[in-house]
Design a protein around this motif. Structure first.
Motif, PDB file in Angstrom:
ATOM      1  N   LEU A 120       0.824  -1.204   0.000  1.00  0.00           N
ATOM      2  CA  LEU A 120       0.000   0.000   0.000  1.00  0.00           C
ATOM      3  C   LEU A 120       0.859   1.256   0.000  1.00  0.00           C
ATOM      4  CD1 LEU A 120      -2.941  -0.851   2.441  1.00  0.00           C
ATOM      5  CD2 LEU A 120      -2.636  -1.449   0.036  1.00  0.00           C
ATOM      6  N   ILE A 121       1.964   1.226   0.738  1.00  0.00           N
ATOM      7  CA  ILE A 121       2.862   2.385   0.768  1.00  0.00           C
ATOM      8  C   ILE A 121       3.505   2.592  -0.602  1.00  0.00           C
ATOM      9  CG2 ILE A 121       4.996   3.286   1.768  1.00  0.00           C
ATOM     10  CD1 ILE A 121       4.211   1.871   4.380  1.00  0.00           C
ATOM     11  N   MET A 122       3.893   1.498  -1.249  1.00  0.00           N
ATOM     12  CA  MET A 122       4.447   1.601  -2.604  1.00  0.00           C
ATOM     13  C   MET A 122       3.428   2.204  -3.566  1.00  0.00           C
ATOM     14  SD  MET A 122       6.342  -2.072  -3.072  1.00  0.00           S
ATOM     15  CE  MET A 122       6.509  -1.847  -4.840  1.00  0.00           C
ATOM     16  N   ILE A 123       2.189   1.721  -3.474  1.00  0.00           N
ATOM     17  CA  ILE A 123       1.146   2.170  -4.395  1.00  0.00           C
ATOM     18  C   ILE A 123       0.849   3.651  -4.204  1.00  0.00           C
ATOM     19  CG2 ILE A 123      -1.305   1.920  -4.966  1.00  0.00           C
ATOM     20  CD1 ILE A 123      -1.012  -1.067  -4.275  1.00  0.00           C
ATOM     21  N   GLY A 124       0.861   4.121  -2.953  1.00  0.00           N
ATOM     22  CA  GLY A 124       0.507   5.506  -2.671  1.00  0.00           C
ATOM     23  C   GLY A 124       1.689   6.452  -2.583  1.00  0.00           C
ATOM     24  N   GLY A 125       2.884   5.978  -2.879  1.00  0.00           N
ATOM     25  CA  GLY A 125       4.061   6.828  -2.762  1.00  0.00           C
ATOM     26  C   GLY A 125       4.155   7.859  -3.877  1.00  0.00           C
ATOM     27  N   ASN A 126       4.444   9.099  -3.504  1.00  0.00           N
ATOM     28  CA  ASN A 126       4.673  10.172  -4.485  1.00  0.00           C
ATOM     29  C   ASN A 126       6.063  10.754  -4.309  1.00  0.00           C
ATOM     30  OD1 ASN A 126       3.565  11.867  -6.631  1.00  0.00           O
ATOM     31  ND2 ASN A 126       3.681  13.557  -5.156  1.00  0.00           N
ATOM     32  N   PHE A 128      10.356   9.349  -4.032  1.00  0.00           N
ATOM     33  CA  PHE A 128      11.278   8.225  -4.202  1.00  0.00           C
ATOM     34  C   PHE A 128      11.528   7.496  -2.885  1.00  0.00           C
ATOM     35  CE2 PHE A 128      13.502  10.345  -8.073  1.00  0.00           C
ATOM     36  CZ  PHE A 128      12.429   9.957  -8.865  1.00  0.00           C
ATOM     37  N   LEU A 129      11.706   8.254  -1.807  1.00  0.00           N
ATOM     38  CA  LEU A 129      12.028   7.656  -0.517  1.00  0.00           C
ATOM     39  C   LEU A 129      10.869   6.826   0.013  1.00  0.00           C
ATOM     40  CD1 LEU A 129      14.091   7.389   1.753  1.00  0.00           C
ATOM     41  CD2 LEU A 129      13.149   9.467   2.774  1.00  0.00           C
ATOM     42  N   VAL A 130       9.641   7.338  -0.121  1.00  0.00           N
ATOM     43  CA  VAL A 130       8.466   6.608   0.359  1.00  0.00           C
ATOM     44  C   VAL A 130       8.282   5.304  -0.421  1.00  0.00           C
ATOM     45  CG1 VAL A 130       5.955   6.684   0.560  1.00  0.00           C
ATOM     46  CG2 VAL A 130       7.307   8.695   1.161  1.00  0.00           C
ATOM     47  N   ILE A 131       8.430   5.373  -1.734  1.00  0.00           N
ATOM     48  CA  ILE A 131       8.293   4.164  -2.553  1.00  0.00           C
ATOM     49  C   ILE A 131       9.339   3.129  -2.155  1.00  0.00           C
ATOM     50  CG2 ILE A 131       8.549   3.246  -4.892  1.00  0.00           C
ATOM     51  CD1 ILE A 131       7.267   5.777  -5.942  1.00  0.00           C
ATOM     52  N   TYR A 132      10.559   3.581  -1.919  1.00  0.00           N
ATOM     53  CA  TYR A 132      11.617   2.639  -1.544  1.00  0.00           C
ATOM     54  C   TYR A 132      11.377   2.045  -0.160  1.00  0.00           C
ATOM     55  CZ  TYR A 132      16.214   0.590  -0.994  1.00  0.00           C
ATOM     56  OH  TYR A 132      17.241  -0.296  -0.793  1.00  0.00           O
ATOM     57  N   LEU A 133      10.889   2.844   0.786  1.00  0.00           N
ATOM     58  CA  LEU A 133      10.589   2.319   2.116  1.00  0.00           C
ATOM     59  C   LEU A 133       9.470   1.281   2.043  1.00  0.00           C
ATOM     60  CD1 LEU A 133      10.764   5.542   4.334  1.00  0.00           C
ATOM     61  CD2 LEU A 133      12.383   3.636   4.278  1.00  0.00           C
ATOM     62  N   SER A 186      15.607  16.677  -6.443  1.00  0.00           N
ATOM     63  CA  SER A 186      14.358  16.461  -5.720  1.00  0.00           C
ATOM     64  C   SER A 186      14.042  14.976  -5.671  1.00  0.00           C
ATOM     65  CB  SER A 186      13.206  17.213  -6.391  1.00  0.00           C
ATOM     66  OG  SER A 186      11.980  16.943  -5.729  1.00  0.00           O
ATOM     67  N   LEU A 187      13.345  14.579  -4.590  1.00  0.00           N
ATOM     68  CA  LEU A 187      12.830  13.223  -4.455  1.00  0.00           C
ATOM     69  C   LEU A 187      11.346  13.150  -4.789  1.00  0.00           C
ATOM     70  CD1 LEU A 187      14.566  12.200  -1.089  1.00  0.00           C
ATOM     71  CD2 LEU A 187      15.157  11.377  -3.373  1.00  0.00           C
ATOM     72  N   ASP A 188      10.717  14.309  -4.938  1.00  0.00           N
ATOM     73  CA  ASP A 188       9.297  14.372  -5.239  1.00  0.00           C
ATOM     74  C   ASP A 188       9.063  14.038  -6.716  1.00  0.00           C
ATOM     75  OD1 ASP A 188       6.852  16.142  -6.279  1.00  0.00           O
ATOM     76  OD2 ASP A 188       6.523  15.694  -4.155  1.00  0.00           O
ATOM     77  N   ILE A 189       8.158  13.097  -6.989  1.00  0.00           N
ATOM     78  CA  ILE A 189       7.939  12.642  -8.364  1.00  0.00           C
ATOM     79  C   ILE A 189       7.461  13.784  -9.256  1.00  0.00           C
ATOM     80  CG2 ILE A 189       6.454  11.172  -9.795  1.00  0.00           C
ATOM     81  CD1 ILE A 189       6.686   9.022  -7.680  1.00  0.00           C
ATOM     82  N   GLY A 190       6.561  14.627  -8.740  1.00  0.00           N
ATOM     83  CA  GLY A 190       6.085  15.759  -9.523  1.00  0.00           C
ATOM     84  C   GLY A 190       7.189  16.739  -9.854  1.00  0.00           C
ATOM     85  N   GLN A 191       8.069  17.027  -8.892  1.00  0.00           N
ATOM     86  CA  GLN A 191       9.179  17.951  -9.128  1.00  0.00           C
ATOM     87  C   GLN A 191      10.203  17.358 -10.091  1.00  0.00           C
ATOM     88  OE1 GLN A 191       9.243  21.112  -8.089  1.00  0.00           O
ATOM     89  NE2 GLN A 191       7.223  20.719  -7.185  1.00  0.00           N
ATOM     90  N   VAL A 192      10.396  16.047  -9.993  1.00  0.00           N
ATOM     91  CA  VAL A 192      11.309  15.380 -10.930  1.00  0.00           C
ATOM     92  C   VAL A 192      10.775  15.510 -12.354  1.00  0.00           C
ATOM     93  CG1 VAL A 192      12.211  13.135 -11.641  1.00  0.00           C
ATOM     94  CG2 VAL A 192      12.257  13.782  -9.236  1.00  0.00           C
TER      95      VAL A 192
END
Length: 494
Positions: A120-126, A128-133, A186-192
């Motif tokens: 669920l954390i992977m699916i909702g991650g926006n 890079f760090l959250v997706i990896y955790l 940036s680690l934020d997907i939108g900013q990337v």
């Protein structure tokens, strides 16, 4: 006021709190069958699925915790499907686990919930760090689950292979993410996405990071040539754990692919689409050809998974062609439809394997299914539906899923992609052989085992419903396909 955006994490919060409470309650349980833990786990998974489905149906796209997490229709539906898949897995897996003394402790249930939390954390991650955790929470739980039968040398060997190769793949992914962070700041997907869209960053640096990211994603999906772990882990792990790895986990891997490649690196689509094309063709060829020689059904289904994930990549690579936004949405929704229906079919197939197993006998060799129709027409019928669906025969859901992906691929109009579609069709025809072989063994070979088939009412009803959905969604696939299309459009269109 919801300052932090807690609403974006309601399913995760519910699952985390419930998993911790159930783990503490399990410590004081003396019942070796863990009935209370089992019931509470199912209740938690059902509540998580309902909450995620409600958010998908009523909510739009919202961000929380400084844009580190996102709640959108695509993500919420995938969370709902993942929770349902884990629910079904636990129902199928409990009789199997109980006969192998795997329920003496509640680790199967609690680790299963923590693995789902990682999904669920992977699916909702926006971020890079959250997706990896989320990925690490999922993989660490999976390593422990594979090694749950500590006295089983096959499970221990599978866990070690999974751990070593998984750590290497996580390193690939992390290195690729760090390259993008260094390039974009940036680690934020939108900013990337904004930074890459400016065109001011050296293309070579970005492509170098994308290569490692695609390699990490390929491992998690189990596609060639990063498939080495799949057959060994599928065969060596307890079947209940195999279903966790081969079921709900694929939904999270698909979501991670969408987040990183489509939502974060869309300007580099021409680069990662070529990589996905190579991975897809390799997966179709290697998966289907290697499966023909397999005598173990779990191992055969592992190579089948490799080829099935190749079809998912075909849909992903056919998006963003010539700037046609509608065609891109259609391609991504066809991939989402394919992954959801694949997981549903896989649940039923491995459910039959588990429900036929008994203490001291895994019932996972193809020869073990000889004459199954004479012992249990229900189990034989459900497994036959699964085999025909994976082979892509009408009117089952697997046929429509393959058709949707091929239509998206051919509509690109590119001669190269049409050639890839031809390869996919040819490989599907070859793959039909090993699927139909299982059906032939069940219906036309003499039974080698006359032991009565015994299973609980909950597992039998779940298997019946699961098999019926494989047929019904093939006859009337419009509802699920529309749901996937609307989820993708609402998510990517915002």
């Amino acid at each position: 006021m919801d300052t932090f955006g807690w609403a974006t994490l309601y399913p995760e919060i519910l699952l985390l709190v419930a998993a911790c409470v159930i783990a503490l309650l399990d410590l004081r349980t003396t019942d070796t069958r863990r009935v209370l833990t089992y019931v509470l786990t199912l209740a938690t998974l059902a509540a998580t699925a309902l909450l995620a489905g409600w958010q998908a149906h009523t909510g739009g796209t919202s961000y929380g915790f400084s844009n580190m997490v996102v709640s959108d229709p695509m993500g919420n539906w995938l969370k709902c499907f993942a929770a349902v898949a884990m629910f079904v897995t636990i129902v199928y897996g409990r009789p199997y686990a109980a006969s192998r003394d795997m329920t003496r402790g509640g680790e199967l249930f609690t680790l299963g919930m923590f693995a789902l939390l990682g999904m669920l954390i992977m699916i909702g991650g926006n971020n890079f760090l959250v997706i990896y955790l989320g990925l690490e929470l999922l993989t660490l739980s999976s390593y422990a689950l594979v090694a749950l039968r500590r006295d089983d040398t096959n499970a221990t060997e599978a866990a070690m292979k999974y751990f070593v190769l998984g750590a290497m793949a996580s390193g690939f992914l992390l290195y690729g993410l760090s390259m993008l962070y260094g390039a974009t700041g940036s680690l934020d997907i939108g900013q990337v996405l904004k930074a890459v869209s400016t065109g001011q960053i050296r293309h070579q640096v970005l492509v170098f990071g994308v290569v490692f990211i695609v390699a990490g994603i390929a491992f998690k999906l189990g596609v060639a040539p990063f498939h080495m772990w799949v057959p060994d882990v599928y065969q060596g792990a307890p079947t209940a754990v195999t279903l966790i790895i081969g079921g709900a986990t694929k939904l999270a891997a698909f979501a991670m692919t969408m987040r990183l490649l489509v939502e974060g690196l869309l300007p580099l689509a021409i680069d990662w689409q070529q990589m996905l094309a190579v991975l897809a063709v390799c997966s179709l060829v290697i998966g289907n050809l290697a499966a023909i020689a397999q005598k173990n059904l779990k191992r055969m289904l592992a190579y089948s998974t490799i080829s099935q994930m190749g079809f998912v990549l075909l849909g992903m690579m056919s998006g963003v062609i010539r700037g046609d936004v509608a065609a891109a949405y259609n391609a991504y929704s066809s991939s989402m439809f394919y992954i959801v229906t694949y997981v549903m079919t896989t649940l039923a197939a491995f459910g039959v394997i588990m429900l036929l197993a008994r203490d001291g006998f895994e019932h996972d060799e193809i020869a073990d299914f000889a004459g199954l129709n004479q012992r249990s027409p229900l189990y034989a019928g459900v497994l036959a539906l699964c085999m025909f669906s994976m082979a892509g025969l009408p009117p089952l859901v697997g046929f429509y899923a393959k058709l949707a992906v091929l239509q998206a691929l051919i509509s690109s109009g590119l001669s190269l992609y049409i050639g890839v579609a031809v390869v996919a069709v040819v490989m599907s025809l070859i793959g039909a052989f090993y699927y139909i072989r299982v059906v032939k063994v069940m219906y036309f070979d003499a039974p080698s085992d006359t032991t009565p088939v015994v299973a609980g009412a909950d597992a039998r009803w779940m298997l019946t419903l699961n098999g019926a959905l494989v047929l019904v969604l093939g006859v009337v696939p419009g509802g699920l396909m529309t749901l996937c299309a609307q989820a993708v459009v609402k998510t990517l269109g915002t």
